[in-house]
Design a protein around this motif. Sequence first.
Motif, mmCIF file in Angstrom:
data_model
loop_
_atom_site.group_PDB
_atom_site.id
_atom_site.type_symbol
_atom_site.label_atom_id
_atom_site.label_comp_id
_atom_site.label_asym_id
_atom_site.label_seq_id
_atom_site.Cartn_x
_atom_site.Cartn_y
_atom_site.Cartn_z
ATOM 1 N N ALA A 65 41.484 33.783 43.026
ATOM 2 C CA ALA A 65 40.378 34.112 43.942
ATOM 3 C C ALA A 65 39.812 35.443 43.434
ATOM 4 O O ALA A 65 39.125 35.475 42.414
ATOM 5 C CB ALA A 65 40.876 34.155 45.379
ATOM 6 N N GLY B 104 41.568 37.829 42.130
ATOM 7 C CA GLY B 104 42.329 38.148 40.924
ATOM 8 C C GLY B 104 43.088 39.469 40.993
ATOM 9 O O GLY B 104 43.778 39.836 40.040
ATOM 10 N N LEU C 150 46.886 38.269 41.092
ATOM 11 C CA LEU C 150 47.291 37.327 40.037
ATOM 12 C C LEU C 150 47.209 37.934 38.638
ATOM 13 O O LEU C 150 48.131 37.790 37.828
ATOM 14 C CB LEU C 150 46.416 36.068 40.106
ATOM 15 C CG LEU C 150 46.831 34.995 39.113
ATOM 16 C CD1 LEU C 150 48.176 34.394 39.494
ATOM 17 C CD2 LEU C 150 45.792 33.910 39.003
ATOM 18 N N ALA D 276 44.306 47.677 54.117
ATOM 19 C CA ALA D 276 44.960 47.048 52.947
ATOM 20 C C ALA D 276 44.433 47.668 51.658
ATOM 21 O O ALA D 276 43.232 47.877 51.500
ATOM 22 C CB ALA D 276 44.699 45.546 52.945
ATOM 23 N N ILE E 266 39.782 47.339 45.732
ATOM 24 C CA ILE E 266 40.540 46.080 45.850
ATOM 25 C C ILE E 266 40.042 45.282 47.054
ATOM 26 O O ILE E 266 39.912 44.057 46.987
ATOM 27 C CB ILE E 266 42.056 46.367 45.934
ATOM 28 C CG1 ILE E 266 42.538 46.903 44.587
ATOM 29 C CG2 ILE E 266 42.831 45.098 46.302
ATOM 30 C CD1 ILE E 266 43.958 47.397 44.568
ATOM 31 N N HIS F 280 52.029 41.899 52.881
ATOM 32 C CA HIS F 280 50.618 41.669 53.197
ATOM 33 C C HIS F 280 50.279 42.277 54.556
ATOM 34 O O HIS F 280 50.925 41.975 55.562
ATOM 35 C CB HIS F 280 50.225 40.204 53.186
ATOM 36 C CG HIS F 280 51.355 39.215 53.092
ATOM 37 N ND1 HIS F 280 52.574 39.405 53.684
ATOM 38 C CD2 HIS F 280 51.428 38.021 52.480
ATOM 39 C CE1 HIS F 280 53.344 38.371 53.427
ATOM 40 N NE2 HIS F 280 52.674 37.528 52.700
ATOM 41 N N ASP F 281 49.232 43.076 54.594
ATOM 42 C CA ASP F 281 48.851 43.706 55.863
ATOM 43 C C ASP F 281 48.228 42.713 56.834
ATOM 44 O O ASP F 281 48.333 42.879 58.048
ATOM 45 C CB ASP F 281 47.874 44.868 55.600
ATOM 46 C CG ASP F 281 48.618 46.131 55.192
ATOM 47 O OD1 ASP F 281 49.639 46.460 55.820
ATOM 48 O OD2 ASP F 281 48.204 46.775 54.215
ATOM 49 N N VAL G 206 44.653 27.163 50.650
ATOM 50 C CA VAL G 206 44.110 27.631 51.925
ATOM 51 C C VAL G 206 42.589 27.460 51.893
ATOM 52 O O VAL G 206 41.934 27.893 50.945
ATOM 53 C CB VAL G 206 44.472 29.117 52.168
ATOM 54 C CG1 VAL G 206 43.799 29.634 53.432
ATOM 55 C CG2 VAL G 206 45.980 29.286 52.242
ATOM 56 N N ILE H 47 45.927 54.525 49.211
ATOM 57 C CA ILE H 47 46.239 53.190 48.695
ATOM 58 C C ILE H 47 47.738 53.038 48.633
ATOM 59 O O ILE H 47 48.406 53.788 47.928
ATOM 60 C CB ILE H 47 45.615 52.944 47.294
ATOM 61 C CG1 ILE H 47 46.176 51.641 46.697
ATOM 62 C CG2 ILE H 47 45.816 54.097 46.344
ATOM 63 C CD1 ILE H 47 45.511 51.209 45.421
ATOM 64 N N PRO I 89 52.467 48.654 52.780
ATOM 65 C CA PRO I 89 53.123 49.170 53.982
ATOM 66 C C PRO I 89 54.630 49.353 53.795
ATOM 67 O O PRO I 89 55.286 48.509 53.190
ATOM 68 C CB PRO I 89 52.853 48.058 55.013
ATOM 69 C CG PRO I 89 52.662 46.814 54.199
ATOM 70 C CD PRO I 89 52.028 47.254 52.913
HETATM 71 C C1 LIG Z 1 47.335 48.546 43.667
HETATM 72 C C2 LIG Z 1 47.374 47.517 44.759
HETATM 73 C C3 LIG Z 1 47.604 47.909 46.062
HETATM 74 C C4 LIG Z 1 47.635 46.974 47.089
HETATM 75 N N1 LIG Z 1 47.885 47.372 48.370
HETATM 76 C C5 LIG Z 1 47.936 46.436 49.370
HETATM 77 C C6 LIG Z 1 48.185 46.813 50.719
HETATM 78 O O1 LIG Z 1 48.328 47.978 51.047
HETATM 79 N N2 LIG Z 1 48.222 45.834 51.643
HETATM 80 C C7 LIG Z 1 48.036 44.528 51.331
HETATM 81 O O2 LIG Z 1 48.078 43.674 52.216
HETATM 82 N N3 LIG Z 1 47.815 44.145 50.061
HETATM 83 C C8 LIG Z 1 47.737 45.069 49.091
HETATM 84 N N4 LIG Z 1 47.499 44.688 47.811
HETATM 85 C C9 LIG Z 1 47.357 43.286 47.536
HETATM 86 C C10 LIG Z 1 45.904 42.875 47.630
HETATM 87 O O3 LIG Z 1 45.453 42.994 48.934
HETATM 88 C C11 LIG Z 1 45.890 41.486 47.179
HETATM 89 O O4 LIG Z 1 46.042 41.567 45.778
HETATM 90 C C12 LIG Z 1 44.598 40.744 47.500
HETATM 91 O O5 LIG Z 1 44.410 40.603 48.866
HETATM 92 C C13 LIG Z 1 44.723 39.375 46.887
HETATM 93 O O6 LIG Z 1 43.482 38.721 47.016
HETATM 94 P P1 LIG Z 1 42.789 38.100 45.740
HETATM 95 O O7 LIG Z 1 41.642 37.324 46.254
HETATM 96 O O8 LIG Z 1 42.499 39.126 44.714
HETATM 97 O O9 LIG Z 1 43.965 37.113 45.256
HETATM 98 P P2 LIG Z 1 44.328 36.622 43.781
HETATM 99 O O10 LIG Z 1 44.917 37.714 42.997
HETATM 100 O O11 LIG Z 1 43.202 35.869 43.202
HETATM 101 O O12 LIG Z 1 45.459 35.569 44.175
HETATM 102 C C14 LIG Z 1 46.688 36.017 44.725
HETATM 103 C C15 LIG Z 1 47.636 34.810 44.846
HETATM 104 O O13 LIG Z 1 47.173 33.933 45.850
HETATM 105 C C16 LIG Z 1 46.883 32.649 45.309
HETATM 106 N N5 LIG Z 1 45.677 32.203 45.999
HETATM 107 C C17 LIG Z 1 44.491 32.869 46.074
HETATM 108 N N6 LIG Z 1 43.642 32.225 46.903
HETATM 109 C C18 LIG Z 1 44.310 31.126 47.347
HETATM 110 C C19 LIG Z 1 43.965 30.059 48.236
HETATM 111 N N7 LIG Z 1 42.770 29.962 48.829
HETATM 112 N N8 LIG Z 1 44.901 29.116 48.483
HETATM 113 C C20 LIG Z 1 46.122 29.173 47.903
HETATM 114 N N9 LIG Z 1 46.503 30.157 47.056
HETATM 115 C C21 LIG Z 1 45.596 31.128 46.786
HETATM 116 C C22 LIG Z 1 46.732 32.854 43.805
HETATM 117 O O14 LIG Z 1 47.083 31.705 43.082
HETATM 118 C C23 LIG Z 1 47.715 33.996 43.561
HETATM 119 O O15 LIG Z 1 49.017 33.505 43.437
HETATM 120 C C24 LIG Z 1 47.421 45.607 46.777
HETATM 121 C C25 LIG Z 1 47.180 45.205 45.465
HETATM 122 C C26 LIG Z 1 47.158 46.141 44.454
HETATM 123 C C27 LIG Z 1 46.889 45.677 43.050
#
Ligand SMILES: Cc1cc2nc3c(=O)[nH]c(=O)nc-3n(C[C@H](O)[C@H](O)[C@H](O)COP(=O)(O)OP(=O)(O)OC[C@H]3O[C@@H](n4cnc5c(N)ncnc54)[C@H](O)[C@@H]3O)c2cc1C
Length: 314
Positions: free
Chosen positions: A28, A30, A33, A99, A104, A165-166, A207, A229, A232
């Motif tokens: 999504a 990225g 991932l 989050a 991000i 995950h928040d 999802v 950043i 939790p």
């Molecule tokens: C430095 C850093 C700090 C962070 N701090 C926080 C934080 O404080 N709190 C927090 O909650 N998160 C935090 N994150 C995580 C961040 O919120 C998640 O990386 C982000 O929400 C993931 O969303 P994305 O769309 O980029 O997912 P992607 O990176 O694209 O995908 C993440 C995973 O979900 C899967 N996926 C994606 N979409 C779907 C779908 N629709 N159905 C099924 N599987 C799916 C992918 O295959 C992969 O395995 C942090 C990340 C980083 C790198």
Amino acid sequence: MRPFKHIQASTIEEAAALAAHEDVMVIAGGTDLLGTLKDECLPYYPNYIVDLKTIPGLASIEEQGDEIVIGALAKLQDIADSELVRTHAQALAEACSRAASPTIRQMGTLGGNICQMHRCWYFRCPDNRFVCARKGGKECYAYKGDNRYHSILGIEGGCLAASSHDTAPALAALGATIVTTAREIPAEEFFAANGLRSNILENGELVKKVRVPKTANSRFEKFALRKSIDFPLVNCAVAEDAAHQVHIVLGACYPSPKRMTEAEEAVKGGITEASAQAAGDAAVSKVMVLSKNEYKVEIARTLVKRTLLRLINE
Ligand SMILES: Cc1cc2nc3c(=O)[nH]c(=O)nc-3n(C[C@H](O)[C@H](O)[C@H](O)COP(=O)(O)OP(=O)(O)OC[C@H]3O[C@@H](n4cnc5c(N)ncnc54)[C@H](O)[C@@H]3O)c2cc1C
């Protein structure tokens, strides 16, 4: 980063059919991932990445009767800024706004946030150096190793990594439903440890959207070491449902977000300073601390109390 073929999906059903194959992963935003692929921390490497961002209509945030329906591709920042979510699901808006970092949140999606893999330095160690319990190994290395960020409420599926995950505790407290390509799953049941995943999705199940009941009164709190950043150390969401029952969910204290039913009992007669304190005490009455994480107990106790008091004081 090793090469992979990039497929732009046109429908979620097409993406799900492709995702059922062993050498395929979906992307999504990225933000999670790509890091895991760069570090090669997984036991496999996909040959194909299916991009969900090319699917139209999956990023909406809409009011539908008594619910807010949020597409899997809705960005965390858009949810945090949505007047609809802020008014009717405040805990979720607060969770999205806390989050990660602004950049991000501009890329990361709700679907990606609830499907992100666990944050544990053994699980995510570069080059897949630890074949831990979550990867099918015999051992959770956090048990004897450095467990300062891990579970204080016990073990799930042989793993002590805390859910990070928040949005998860907010969705669980609000009684949200995760709509996938195959079924509808209450958020409270969605986030159970399932092998490499942090949820109960089957292979080839994606999802599509999240349905959140409109809730007049809900709040989210988070404690992290860095305010700008950081994942939790503990987070907490509370929400008052239509029958005025208060739901309390703790995150980052167990491998999945955990509903604190004994804490909920403590505020059944109403939220006061004393009952909120009792709820905090009840939430940590059955902890199983590890060698380096006892400090999280006081944070969890305080966060439950603080989040509840925000429900009546703001
Ligand atoms: C430095 C850093 C700090 C962070 N701090 C926080 C934080 O404080 N709190 C927090 O909650 N998160 C935090 N994150 C995580 C961040 O919120 C998640 O990386 C982000 O929400 C993931 O969303 P994305 O769309 O980029 O997912 P992607 O990176 O694209 O995908 C993440 C995973 O979900 C899967 N996926 C994606 N979409 C779907 C779908 N629709 N159905 C099924 N599987 C799916 C992918 O295959 C992969 O395995 C942090 C990340 C980083 C790198």
